[in-house]
Design a protein around this motif. Structure first.
Motif, PDB file in Angstrom:
ATOM      1  N   PRO A   4       0.749  -1.268  -0.062  1.00  0.00           N
ATOM      2  CA  PRO A   4       0.033   0.044   0.142  1.00  0.00           C
ATOM      3  C   PRO A   4       0.832   1.251   0.254  1.00  0.00           C
ATOM      4  O   PRO A   4       1.939   1.352   0.456  1.00  0.00           O
ATOM      5  CB  PRO A   4      -0.816  -0.190   1.242  1.00  0.00           C
ATOM      6  N   VAL A   5       0.233   2.235  -0.781  1.00  0.00           N
ATOM      7  CA  VAL A   5       1.106   3.636  -0.621  1.00  0.00           C
ATOM      8  C   VAL A   5       0.772   4.132   0.882  1.00  0.00           C
ATOM      9  O   VAL A   5      -0.184   4.273   1.416  1.00  0.00           O
ATOM     10  CB  VAL A   5       0.451   4.481  -1.604  1.00  0.00           C
ATOM     11  N   ARG A   6       1.980   4.882   1.383  1.00  0.00           N
ATOM     12  CA  ARG A   6       2.049   5.432   2.596  1.00  0.00           C
ATOM     13  C   ARG A   6       2.710   6.555   2.740  1.00  0.00           C
ATOM     14  O   ARG A   6       3.677   6.770   1.978  1.00  0.00           O
ATOM     15  CB  ARG A   6       2.404   4.260   3.493  1.00  0.00           C
ATOM     16  N   ILE A   7       2.190   7.527   3.514  1.00  0.00           N
ATOM     17  CA  ILE A   7       2.694   8.829   3.725  1.00  0.00           C
ATOM     18  C   ILE A   7       3.370   8.868   5.093  1.00  0.00           C
ATOM     19  O   ILE A   7       2.539   8.677   5.946  1.00  0.00           O
ATOM     20  CB  ILE A   7       1.580   9.841   3.224  1.00  0.00           C
ATOM     21  N   VAL A 176      12.525  -2.202   4.722  1.00  0.00           N
ATOM     22  CA  VAL A 176      12.357  -0.810   4.031  1.00  0.00           C
ATOM     23  C   VAL A 176      13.658  -0.250   3.627  1.00  0.00           C
ATOM     24  O   VAL A 176      14.439  -0.496   4.503  1.00  0.00           O
ATOM     25  CB  VAL A 176      11.327   0.001   4.735  1.00  0.00           C
ATOM     26  N   TRP A 177      13.877   0.022   2.222  1.00  0.00           N
ATOM     27  CA  TRP A 177      15.015   0.939   1.908  1.00  0.00           C
ATOM     28  C   TRP A 177      14.489   2.116   1.778  1.00  0.00           C
ATOM     29  O   TRP A 177      13.692   2.378   0.925  1.00  0.00           O
ATOM     30  CB  TRP A 177      15.765  -0.120   0.674  1.00  0.00           C
ATOM     31  N   HIS A 178      15.294   3.184   2.371  1.00  0.00           N
ATOM     32  CA  HIS A 178      15.011   4.644   2.214  1.00  0.00           C
ATOM     33  C   HIS A 178      16.228   4.961   1.062  1.00  0.00           C
ATOM     34  O   HIS A 178      17.433   5.016   1.498  1.00  0.00           O
ATOM     35  CB  HIS A 178      15.146   5.568   3.710  1.00  0.00           C
ATOM     36  N   SER A 179      15.688   5.469   0.084  1.00  0.00           N
ATOM     37  CA  SER A 179      16.681   6.061  -1.030  1.00  0.00           C
ATOM     38  C   SER A 179      16.893   7.319  -1.126  1.00  0.00           C
ATOM     39  O   SER A 179      16.155   8.121  -0.470  1.00  0.00           O
ATOM     40  CB  SER A 179      16.046   5.472  -2.263  1.00  0.00           C
ATOM     41  N   SER A 205      12.268  -7.638  -4.025  1.00  0.00           N
ATOM     42  CA  SER A 205      11.022  -6.989  -4.319  1.00  0.00           C
ATOM     43  C   SER A 205      10.433  -6.741  -3.073  1.00  0.00           C
ATOM     44  O   SER A 205       9.167  -6.065  -3.278  1.00  0.00           O
ATOM     45  CB  SER A 205      10.374  -7.760  -5.468  1.00  0.00           C
ATOM     46  N   GLN A 206      10.319  -7.633  -2.125  1.00  0.00           N
ATOM     47  CA  GLN A 206       9.594  -7.433  -0.820  1.00  0.00           C
ATOM     48  C   GLN A 206       9.966  -6.338  -0.176  1.00  0.00           C
ATOM     49  O   GLN A 206       9.315  -6.163   0.968  1.00  0.00           O
ATOM     50  CB  GLN A 206       9.424  -9.047  -0.148  1.00  0.00           C
ATOM     51  N   ILE A 207      11.325  -5.975  -0.251  1.00  0.00           N
ATOM     52  CA  ILE A 207      11.829  -4.842   0.471  1.00  0.00           C
ATOM     53  C   ILE A 207      10.944  -3.368  -0.056  1.00  0.00           C
ATOM     54  O   ILE A 207      11.103  -2.856  -1.142  1.00  0.00           O
ATOM     55  CB  ILE A 207      13.247  -4.512   0.348  1.00  0.00           C
ATOM     56  N   GLU A 208      10.241  -2.669   1.151  1.00  0.00           N
ATOM     57  CA  GLU A 208       9.553  -1.730   0.557  1.00  0.00           C
ATOM     58  C   GLU A 208      10.464  -0.366   0.324  1.00  0.00           C
ATOM     59  O   GLU A 208      11.659  -0.065   0.644  1.00  0.00           O
ATOM     60  CB  GLU A 208       8.632  -0.981   1.534  1.00  0.00           C
ATOM     61  N   ARG A 209      10.169   0.223  -0.927  1.00  0.00           N
ATOM     62  CA  ARG A 209      10.957   1.407  -1.384  1.00  0.00           C
ATOM     63  C   ARG A 209      10.467   2.663  -0.692  1.00  0.00           C
ATOM     64  O   ARG A 209       9.181   2.918  -0.814  1.00  0.00           O
ATOM     65  CB  ARG A 209      11.129   1.546  -2.900  1.00  0.00           C
ATOM     66  N   SER A 210      11.464   3.453  -0.154  1.00  0.00           N
ATOM     67  CA  SER A 210      10.780   4.676   0.555  1.00  0.00           C
ATOM     68  C   SER A 210      11.801   5.868   0.370  1.00  0.00           C
ATOM     69  O   SER A 210      12.922   5.668  -0.254  1.00  0.00           O
ATOM     70  CB  SER A 210      10.997   4.721   2.121  1.00  0.00           C
ATOM     71  N   VAL A 211      10.995   7.197  -0.261  1.00  0.00           N
ATOM     72  CA  VAL A 211      12.088   8.447  -0.374  1.00  0.00           C
ATOM     73  C   VAL A 211      11.477   9.537   0.427  1.00  0.00           C
ATOM     74  O   VAL A 211      10.303   9.556   0.843  1.00  0.00           O
ATOM     75  CB  VAL A 211      11.733   8.707  -1.988  1.00  0.00           C
ATOM     76  N   ALA A 212      12.248  10.488   0.353  1.00  0.00           N
ATOM     77  CA  ALA A 212      11.928  11.776   0.942  1.00  0.00           C
ATOM     78  C   ALA A 212      11.270  12.662  -0.245  1.00  0.00           C
ATOM     79  O   ALA A 212      11.875  12.563  -1.173  1.00  0.00           O
ATOM     80  CB  ALA A 212      12.935  12.535   1.550  1.00  0.00           C
ATOM     81  N   VAL A 229       8.063   3.124  -5.765  1.00  0.00           N
ATOM     82  CA  VAL A 229       8.311   3.739  -4.239  1.00  0.00           C
ATOM     83  C   VAL A 229       6.761   3.660  -3.510  1.00  0.00           C
ATOM     84  O   VAL A 229       5.793   3.928  -4.446  1.00  0.00           O
ATOM     85  CB  VAL A 229       8.587   5.136  -4.257  1.00  0.00           C
ATOM     86  N   THR A 230       6.654   3.410  -2.298  1.00  0.00           N
ATOM     87  CA  THR A 230       5.307   3.208  -1.820  1.00  0.00           C
ATOM     88  C   THR A 230       5.216   3.964  -0.388  1.00  0.00           C
ATOM     89  O   THR A 230       4.287   4.117  -0.125  1.00  0.00           O
ATOM     90  CB  THR A 230       4.989   1.726  -1.747  1.00  0.00           C
ATOM     91  N   LEU A 231       6.386   4.434   0.038  1.00  0.00           N
ATOM     92  CA  LEU A 231       6.540   5.031   1.144  1.00  0.00           C
ATOM     93  C   LEU A 231       7.037   6.650   1.025  1.00  0.00           C
ATOM     94  O   LEU A 231       8.364   6.758   0.562  1.00  0.00           O
ATOM     95  CB  LEU A 231       7.188   4.720   2.405  1.00  0.00           C
ATOM     96  N   PHE A 232       6.295   7.515   0.988  1.00  0.00           N
ATOM     97  CA  PHE A 232       6.649   9.104   0.589  1.00  0.00           C
ATOM     98  C   PHE A 232       6.877   9.758   1.815  1.00  0.00           C
ATOM     99  O   PHE A 232       5.595   9.955   2.742  1.00  0.00           O
ATOM    100  CB  PHE A 232       5.628   9.552  -0.338  1.00  0.00           C
ATOM    101  N   THR A 233       7.833  10.419   2.308  1.00  0.00           N
ATOM    102  CA  THR A 233       7.884  11.155   3.366  1.00  0.00           C
ATOM    103  C   THR A 233       8.236  12.663   3.350  1.00  0.00           C
ATOM    104  O   THR A 233       9.376  12.984   2.495  1.00  0.00           O
ATOM    105  CB  THR A 233       8.978  10.651   4.569  1.00  0.00           C
ATOM    106  N   VAL A 234       7.435  13.301   3.837  1.00  0.00           N
ATOM    107  CA  VAL A 234       7.641  14.980   3.803  1.00  0.00           C
ATOM    108  C   VAL A 234       8.465  15.325   4.919  1.00  0.00           C
ATOM    109  O   VAL A 234       7.951  14.973   6.345  1.00  0.00           O
ATOM    110  CB  VAL A 234       6.243  15.573   3.621  1.00  0.00           C
ATOM    111  N   SER A 235       9.388  16.196   5.088  1.00  0.00           N
ATOM    112  CA  SER A 235      10.067  16.960   6.054  1.00  0.00           C
ATOM    113  C   SER A 235       9.468  18.472   6.524  1.00  0.00           C
ATOM    114  O   SER A 235       8.990  18.853   5.646  1.00  0.00           O
ATOM    115  CB  SER A 235      11.679  17.034   5.992  1.00  0.00           C
TER     116      SER A 235
END
Length: 257
Positions: A4-7, A176-179, A205-212, A229-235
């Motif tokens: 799922p897409v997450r914020i 989760v991998w934060h790129s 492929s089971q490792i979630e991709r995360s970016v800022a 990417v499925t995890l999007f993080t705003v600072s």
């Protein structure tokens, strides 16, 4: 199965009094974010370098009590600052306080001022990455030996993009991998991560991709989703913690439902 897409929102613990941080946590959970992160430093990363700042893990314990729904964690913990067995026990404790909502975000460390002023050996990028690789099995072993055990398998997020060493550690240990970097860099390094996974016998492929993200979703979301990417993080930084961009990303997430 597609994740799922997450914020997420990273509430940077700088240039604010703690009541302002507490209020930002409340507002972020009310907006509907999935994850609230802080970071693990001892001094501000920008603005006044000697401005107000607070410590990561004591804050996560407070957030565990304050919140009821969101996941919480550091983006990311510096492996160098705590004995791995101690960090494991801290994480297990915060996981229990939160009722099973902790993400253990961790990285090799990079901010030299933290090391110098708090008396840690800075070493080299290579030595810090090697120490991270040695720490993760110890963390998992400490969790397995704990009483009580963690509430579940605590998800591990690893931040970093070194293609030969760091991504190998991600393939071995991360959920989760934060790129870092643009979409083209993400695609290339994601393919390298997949190959490391194959080398260690794991389906990366089971490792979630995360970016800022720092732009509105209309500008960047489609390309990032297409890149996996499925995890999007705003600072957001103190003292005001403007969450207007976070609201746009939550609305975008909800529009996809």
């Amino acid at each position: 199965m597609t994740k799922p897409v997450r914020i997420g929102v990273q509430l940077q613990p700088q240039h604010a009094d703690y009541p302002q941080i507490r209020d930002a946590v409340r507002r972020a959970e009310d907006i509907g974010v999935d994850v609230i992160f802080n970071w693990d430093h001892f001094f501000p990363l920008y603005g006044d370098p000697d401005g107000k700042h607070f410590e990561c893990w004591t804050m996560l314990g407070a957030w565990a009590e304050q919140t009821s729904r969101v996941q919480i964690g550091a983006l990311v913990t510096c492996n160098s600052y705590r004995n791995p067995d101690l960090l494991a026990d801290m994480a297990r404790t915060v996981d229990h306080i939160s009722g099973g909502r902790l993400i253990l975000g961790i990285g090799a460390g990079w901010f030299e001022r933290d090391y110098d002023e708090f008396g840690y050996e800075f070493g080299t990028a290579g030595s810090r990455i090697a120490a991270l690789g040695e720490a993760l099995p110890r963390i998992k072993a400490r969790w397995a030996a704990s009483n009580p055990l963690p509430t579940r398998d605590i998800p591990i997020l690893i931040g970093g993009g070194g293609e030969r060493k760091t991504l190998r550690i991600v393939a071995e240990h991360a959920d989760v991998w934060h790129s870092f970097g643009d979409v083209e860099t993400l695609r290339r390094k994601s393919a390298i991560l997949d190959q490391h996974g194959a080398d260690v016998g794991r389906d990366a492929s089971q490792i979630e991709r995360s970016v800022a993200v720092s732009a509105p979703p209309a500008e960047v979301a489609d390309a990032l989703v297409d890149a996996g990417v499925t995890l999007f993080t705003v600072s957001a930084s103190g003292p005001d913690y403007d969450l207007s961009l976070v609201e746009q990303w939550v609305a975008w997430r909800d529009s996809r439902a």
